[in-house]
Design a protein around this motif. Structure first.
Motif, PDB file in Angstrom:
ATOM      1  N   VAL A 134      24.650  88.436 -66.744  1.00  0.00           N
ATOM      2  CA  VAL A 134      23.369  88.830 -67.348  1.00  0.00           C
ATOM      3  C   VAL A 134      22.959  90.140 -66.700  1.00  0.00           C
ATOM      4  N   LEU A 135      22.747  91.134 -67.541  1.00  0.00           N
ATOM      5  CA  LEU A 135      22.351  92.456 -67.043  1.00  0.00           C
ATOM      6  C   LEU A 135      20.870  92.648 -67.349  1.00  0.00           C
ATOM      7  N   LEU A 136      20.044  92.718 -66.301  1.00  0.00           N
ATOM      8  CA  LEU A 136      18.623  93.016 -66.505  1.00  0.00           C
ATOM      9  C   LEU A 136      18.474  94.528 -66.545  1.00  0.00           C
ATOM     10  N   VAL A 137      17.788  95.023 -67.561  1.00  0.00           N
ATOM     11  CA  VAL A 137      17.556  96.467 -67.652  1.00  0.00           C
ATOM     12  C   VAL A 137      16.074  96.707 -67.383  1.00  0.00           C
ATOM     13  N   ALA A 138      15.803  97.476 -66.330  1.00  0.00           N
ATOM     14  CA  ALA A 138      14.425  97.681 -65.899  1.00  0.00           C
ATOM     15  C   ALA A 138      14.231  99.142 -65.533  1.00  0.00           C
ATOM     16  N   PRO A 139      12.988  99.583 -65.393  1.00  0.00           N
ATOM     17  CA  PRO A 139      12.770 100.944 -64.908  1.00  0.00           C
ATOM     18  C   PRO A 139      13.317 101.061 -63.492  1.00  0.00           C
ATOM     19  N   PRO A 140      13.499 102.295 -62.991  1.00  0.00           N
ATOM     20  CA  PRO A 140      14.103 102.460 -61.676  1.00  0.00           C
ATOM     21  C   PRO A 140      13.442 101.534 -60.649  1.00  0.00           C
ATOM     22  N   ALA A 141      14.278 100.759 -59.949  1.00  0.00           N
ATOM     23  CA  ALA A 141      13.742  99.709 -59.098  1.00  0.00           C
ATOM     24  C   ALA A 141      13.277 100.241 -57.751  1.00  0.00           C
ATOM     25  N   ALA A 142      12.121  99.772 -57.321  1.00  0.00           N
ATOM     26  CA  ALA A 142      11.638 100.047 -55.969  1.00  0.00           C
ATOM     27  C   ALA A 142      11.901  98.811 -55.124  1.00  0.00           C
ATOM     28  N   ALA A 143      11.572  98.902 -53.827  1.00  0.00           N
ATOM     29  CA  ALA A 143      11.835  97.784 -52.916  1.00  0.00           C
ATOM     30  C   ALA A 143      11.189  96.495 -53.418  1.00  0.00           C
ATOM     31  N   ALA A 144      10.004  96.601 -53.985  1.00  0.00           N
ATOM     32  CA  ALA A 144       9.294  95.388 -54.430  1.00  0.00           C
ATOM     33  C   ALA A 144      10.074  94.662 -55.521  1.00  0.00           C
ATOM     34  N   GLU A 145      10.714  95.411 -56.419  1.00  0.00           N
ATOM     35  CA  GLU A 145      11.474  94.781 -57.503  1.00  0.00           C
ATOM     36  C   GLU A 145      12.728  94.108 -56.954  1.00  0.00           C
ATOM     37  N   VAL A 146      13.375  94.770 -55.997  1.00  0.00           N
ATOM     38  CA  VAL A 146      14.579  94.187 -55.408  1.00  0.00           C
ATOM     39  C   VAL A 146      14.225  92.898 -54.668  1.00  0.00           C
ATOM     40  N   ASP A 147      13.128  92.924 -53.935  1.00  0.00           N
ATOM     41  CA  ASP A 147      12.665  91.744 -53.225  1.00  0.00           C
ATOM     42  C   ASP A 147      12.356  90.608 -54.225  1.00  0.00           C
ATOM     43  N   ALA A 148      11.699  90.964 -55.311  1.00  0.00           N
ATOM     44  CA  ALA A 148      11.349  89.953 -56.326  1.00  0.00           C
ATOM     45  C   ALA A 148      12.610  89.342 -56.925  1.00  0.00           C
ATOM     46  N   LEU A 149      13.623  90.186 -57.170  1.00  0.00           N
ATOM     47  CA  LEU A 149      14.887  89.704 -57.705  1.00  0.00           C
ATOM     48  C   LEU A 149      15.520  88.702 -56.740  1.00  0.00           C
ATOM     49  N   GLN A 150      15.531  89.059 -55.451  1.00  0.00           N
ATOM     50  CA  GLN A 150      16.162  88.169 -54.467  1.00  0.00           C
ATOM     51  C   GLN A 150      15.396  86.854 -54.327  1.00  0.00           C
ATOM     52  N   ARG A 151      14.079  86.939 -54.353  1.00  0.00           N
ATOM     53  CA  ARG A 151      13.292  85.709 -54.274  1.00  0.00           C
ATOM     54  C   ARG A 151      13.544  84.817 -55.484  1.00  0.00           C
ATOM     55  N   GLY A 152      13.637  85.446 -56.635  1.00  0.00           N
ATOM     56  CA  GLY A 152      13.920  84.678 -57.849  1.00  0.00           C
ATOM     57  C   GLY A 152      15.280  84.010 -57.777  1.00  0.00           C
ATOM     58  N   LEU A 153      16.284  84.726 -57.288  1.00  0.00           N
ATOM     59  CA  LEU A 153      17.633  84.158 -57.176  1.00  0.00           C
ATOM     60  C   LEU A 153      17.646  82.965 -56.227  1.00  0.00           C
TER      61      LEU A 153
END
Ligand code: BES
Ligand code: MN
Ligand code: ZN
Length: 479
Positions: A134-153
């Motif tokens: 699954v490829l999520l397409v999002a605007p350029p990611a900042a640290a907060a988005e990466v953190d949110a992704l990891q928490r979700g995983l």
């Protein structure tokens, strides 16, 4: 498959062109959409056939106003459709986030992808190909988005583990097997200590409820205690107690088959609290939290307990058994008392598929919550609201339930275990003394612990309900 999110006013995300799909240009999509009448309503899905490609490889899915609930709907619908295509070999899904998505939305979407896409299969049975990328397409990611992704995983991985434990049939998933799975999985986390008590230790520690309930089975009971205690732990010791009946026949007060069929799921509360500790460790939360899971099979045999028996629980309270099918409260009673007296809990939360009455009251999508402390109740309700798990607080105050306490009376013990209607609340009243004066919440998940079909982020079978609420609550400090 590419799932284009369509907003309430037909808006498409400005980054659609980056969706790594050379065929699809946003103007073409907008034009095709205008012809289909897909107005972006959540729940809507429309095929946008592209000449020369699989007719269902491009779909438009409504995302409404892009609220978290709308996002969960968008993702679940897209993932479910992608799973059916995967069975024909197309195992990749491209999922652009809608315009305006923030870090919190990345978490919501990540959890929804993994939960709606989750499938349990016995390793012994063959299964068709399934969604793989699954490829999520999002605007350029900042640290907060990466953190949110990891928490979700991390959160979704824990929920899926709980679901798999629930799905495993009772012949395999007996008390010792569940205890082994907990030990094995939690051993990956250096800050988690897992101990398992067997029948001999349970006897010397006074677990009269757990031993009675498990006494009719050839698979002896266990108690799992898993504690996460990092060096930076702040605040109080939170103990989560989960009902772990690996199969509930009802015992000698035996269930009819229609009510017994699904009873391999009667350890869903136990699976949930173990999964919470797993998630807390993966997330590295600075909280001191334990899961306590009394595991037993409620079976019937010549050594089974019987109506009329009087049991002595951890801490000395006694119960007159009137119905061996009201077994959950008997094992929770011991576990709550053990948490308070032996583990020095500061806050107690129990999670249990406890009563058919809770499901009758609130249906199969909403959990019932009782609490002796308003801050605790409000914290749990707020956490539930953020994760999309729905809870309803039930009354426990004198005005509402004081007159029911007499129903718990027994001529031979401190209480009886089948105090009558309203059954979900009288079960809560049965448990309350075992929590003593500690802040305590009781979560009855008899309704939402399992789903009859694929709905939203749930797939048929165990839902992992309560895991996300408790993880969010602990992320917010937990008390
Ligand atoms: N595990 C059941 C409750 C349950 C019922 C969970 C349906 C999920 C779906 C529990 O052990 C039970 O049998 N409770 C009895 C209590 C009664 C005998 C006082 C019930 O709800 O009927
Ligand atoms: Mn029962
Ligand atoms: Zn039960």
């Amino acid at each position: 498959m590419l799932a284009v999110p369509v907003g309430a006013r037909g808006a498409l995300p400005s980054w659609l062109a980056e969706a790594a799909d050379p065929v699809v240009d946003p103007d073409w999509v907008a034009g095709a959409l205008a012809d289909t009448g897909n107005g972006g309503r959540p729940g809507g899905i429309t095929n946008l056939p592209v000449p020369g490609r699989h007719p269902r490889s491009l779909v438009a899915v409504g995302v409404g106003d892009g609220t978290p609930a709308d996002l969960r709907s968008y993702v679940s619908i897209a993932v479910r459709r992608a799973q059916t295509l995967a069975e024909h070999g197309a195992t990749r899904l491209v999922l652009p986030l809608p315009e305006g998505a923030v870090a919190e939305d990345v978490r919501v979407v990540t959890e929804a992808v993994l939960l709606a896409g989750h499938r349990f299969r016995l390793t012994s049975t063959p299964h068709p190909p399934r969604l793989a990328d699954v490829l999520l397409v999002a605007p350029p990611a900042a640290a907060a988005e990466v953190d949110a992704l990891q928490r979700g995983l991390a959160t979704a991985a824990a929920v899926c583990w709980a679901r798999d434990l629930v799905a495993t049939p009772g012949d395999t998933a007996d008390p010792a097997w569940i205890a082994d799975r907990a030990r094995e999985r939690l051993a990956e986390h250096p800050r988690v200590t897992t101990t398992v008590l067997g029948p001999r230790q349970l006897r010397s520690a006074g677990f009269g409820g757990l031993l009675a309930v498990g006494g009719g089975s050839d698979s002896a009971p266990r108690l799992v205690v898993a504690t996460h205690r990092p060096d930076d732990a702040t605040g109080r010791h939170v103990v989560l107690v989960g009902k772990g009946i690996t199969f509930d026949t009802g015992g000698v007060s035996v269930k009819k088959n229609a009510g017994m069929r699904e009873m391999k799921t009667d350890m869903a509360g136990g699976a949930a609290v173990l999964a919470v500790v797993d998630a807390v460790a993966r997330l590295g939360l600075p909280v001191h939290v334990s899961a306590v899971v009394p595991l037993a099979e409620n079976h019937l045999s010549g050594s089974a307990y019987r109506p009329g028996d009087v049991l002595t629980h951890v801490g000395g309270r006694t119960t007159e058994v009137r119905n061996t099918d009201a077994e959950g409260r008997l094992v929770l009673a011991d576990a709550l008392a053990h948490a308070r007296l032996a583990l020095a809990a500061d806050v107690l939360v129990d999670v249990a598929t406890l009563t058919g009455a809770a499901r009758t009251a609130l249906g199969a999508r909403t959990g019932a919550l009782w609490a002796t402390d308003d801050v605790l109740a409000d914290g749990l309700l707020a956490a539930g609201g953020r994760t999309g798990e729905s809870w309803w607080r039930m009354p426990l105050g004198e005005d509402h339930v004081g007159h029911l306490r007499a129903q718990l009376d027994s001529p031979v013990a401190d209480a009886n275990n089948a105090p009558g209607d309203p059954g979900a609340t009288t079960a809560a009243l049965f448990l309350q003394p075992f929590a003593g004066d500690l802040p305590w919440a009781h979560l009855d998940i008899a309704g939402p612990a399992r789903s009859a079909g694929d709905v939203g982020e749930w797939v048929r079978g165990g839902t992992g309900f309560a895991v996300r609420t408790l993880v969010r609550w602990l992320e917010a400090g937990g008390c």
